[in-house]
Design an enzyme around this catalytic site. Structure first.
Site, PDB file in Angstrom:
ATOM      1  N   LYS A  11       0.876  -1.180   0.000  1.00  0.00           N
ATOM      2  CA  LYS A  11       0.000   0.000   0.000  1.00  0.00           C
ATOM      3  C   LYS A  11       0.910   1.226   0.000  1.00  0.00           C
ATOM      4  CE  LYS A  11      -4.257   1.620   0.275  1.00  0.00           C
ATOM      5  NZ  LYS A  11      -5.373   1.292  -0.638  1.00  0.00           N
ATOM      6  N   ASP A  41      -5.420  -3.815  -1.871  1.00  0.00           N
ATOM      7  CA  ASP A  41      -6.876  -3.937  -2.058  1.00  0.00           C
ATOM      8  C   ASP A  41      -7.200  -4.567  -3.410  1.00  0.00           C
ATOM      9  OD1 ASP A  41      -5.644  -1.522  -2.609  1.00  0.00           O
ATOM     10  OD2 ASP A  41      -7.301  -0.251  -1.964  1.00  0.00           O
ATOM     11  N   ASP A  72      -0.584 -11.781   6.919  1.00  0.00           N
ATOM     12  CA  ASP A  72      -1.506 -12.449   7.833  1.00  0.00           C
ATOM     13  C   ASP A  72      -2.914 -12.488   7.234  1.00  0.00           C
ATOM     14  OD1 ASP A  72      -2.712 -13.543  10.035  1.00  0.00           O
ATOM     15  OD2 ASP A  72      -2.248 -11.903  11.418  1.00  0.00           O
ATOM     16  N   ASP A 119      -5.291 -15.936   5.257  1.00  0.00           N
ATOM     17  CA  ASP A 119      -6.615 -16.492   5.546  1.00  0.00           C
ATOM     18  C   ASP A 119      -7.529 -16.380   4.333  1.00  0.00           C
ATOM     19  OD1 ASP A 119      -5.534 -16.680   8.181  1.00  0.00           O
ATOM     20  OD2 ASP A 119      -7.541 -16.500   9.044  1.00  0.00           O
TER      21      ASP A 119
HETATM   22 MG    MG Z   1      -3.307 -15.322  10.994  1.00  0.00          MG
END
Ligand code: MG
Ligand code: NAI
Length: 332
Positions: free
Chosen positions: A171, A204, A228, A232
């Site tokens: 970013k 994004d 992180d 997911d």
């Molecule tokens: Mg995590």
């Protein structure tokens, strides 16, 4: 055969359930692995009145390899993450998470990407303070040393594993200094690897691209926080957190742990999917130079999951953690 000692931190929540299955799979490989138990987090606090006991750190340093289940971290209060502390203390600078589609299971087929997450700094440096009532600061730390180190690791990994492209996710349009430095380091490193395509995407847009056409991606290079979150997201593309393994790699030692957490919502119910933990174990075997056995373990997992009867509830099935594990042992 000389036995190989491995530190095992079973962890909280579903940790002990999936570790128990993993140990059975390990036994079935007939390698002389010796799991030496160690504690960290809440369990260590109860046993030794310390969240990260010296004996645990010492044992990991000695064995050089650890396998770790998830550790619970209190939200918005209480002690800081022991996962982050372990990675920082042992200088495990690279968090490597291969995300692959599984035939018949993954909502997106043909995904085969690797998350390469910087593991020691960024907003996870844990520097937070209240500067006035109602005003707090969290400091994002990005250094040339850590950014160059993770970029180098990503390109070396790409070369060794037949990968063709490294994409930095950032970013830097907003965080010009911090993400700007991260990109500057990645660009510089990329020059030494003309065989690997290098490009960049704003985070994004990267998320949008990931959910529209994830098959286009190869190695993703990210700072700690983006890594992180995107981990997911990527796990969701291939069927969820129950499936994705991971490793924290340093120069002197490594801790292997899946992407998922302690899953308190399903802990103790025999519902947890042990696949991520078993595939994490396979990643560890690869690291230990047992690549052939690692491939056998992976093949046994994929063969087992092809049968609906052995799928856990997160995959739409009704099998228990143990039933899936036993089927993997038989396949092996
Ligand atoms: Mg995590
Ligand atoms: P989580 O990853 O534990 O769970 C998220 C969702 O995925 C839950 O619905 C859970 O049931 C499901 N899930 C996770 N692993 C699964 C598995 N193996 N099989 C089936 N379903 C699975 O994330 P959450 O709930 O945000 O965090 C819970 C705790 O775990 C927190 O204290 C967090 O700090 C900690 N955590 C620890 C990590 C580690 O030790 N490396 C990593 C991520 C979170």
């Amino acid at each position: 055969m000389k036995s190989i000692p491995i530190t095992l931190i079973e962890g909280d929540g579903i940790g002990p359930e999936i570790a128990s299955v993993m140990k059975k799979v390990a036994q079935a490989t007939q390698l002389s692995l010796v799991f030496e138990p160690a504690l960290a987090g809440q369990a260590a606090l109860e046993a030794y009145a310390e969240l990260l006991p010296d004996r645990t750190l010492k044992q990991i340093k000695q064995n050089k390899v650890a396998l770790k289940g998830p550790l619970t971290t209190p939200v918005g209060k209480g002690f800081r993450s022991i996962n982050v502390l372990l990675r920082k203390t042992l200088k495990l600078f690279a968090n490597v998470r291969p995300v692959r589609s599984i035939p018949q299971i993954s909502p997106y087929q043909g995904v085969d990407l690797v998350i390469m997450r910087e593991n020691t700094e960024d907003l996870y440096a844990g520097i937070e303070h209240e500067i006035a009532p109602g005003v707090v600061e969290s400091i994002k730390v990005i250094t040339r040393v850590a950014s160059t180190r993770i970029a180098q690791y990503a390109f070396e990994y790409a070369m060794k594993n037949g990968r063709k492209r490294v994409t930095s996710i950032h970013k830097a349009n907003i965080m010009k200094l911090s993400d700007g430095l991260f990109l500057e380091c990645a660009r510089k490193v990329s020059k030494a690897y003309p065989k690997i395509q290098y490009d960049e995407l704003i985070v994004d847009n990267a998320c949008m691209q990931l959910v529209s056409k994830p098959q286009q991606f190869d190695v993703l290079l990210l700072e700690n926080l983006y890594g992180d979150i995107v981990s997911d997201l990527a796990a969701g593309l291939v069927g969820g957190l129950g499936l994705v393994p991971g490793a924290n790699i340093g120069k002197k030692c490594a801790i292997f742990e899946s992407v998922h957490g302690s899953a308190p919502d399903i802990a103790g119910q025999g519902k947890a999917n042990p696949t991520a933990m078993i595939l994490t174990f396979a990643m560890m075997l690869e690291y230990l130079g047992k690549g052939k056995v690692a491939k056998q373990v992976e093949a046994a997992v994929f063969k087992t999951l092809a049968n609906k009867r052995f799928r856990t509830p997160d995959l739409g099935g009704r099998a228990s953690t143990e039933e899936l594990g036993e089927a993997v042992v038989r396949a092996l």
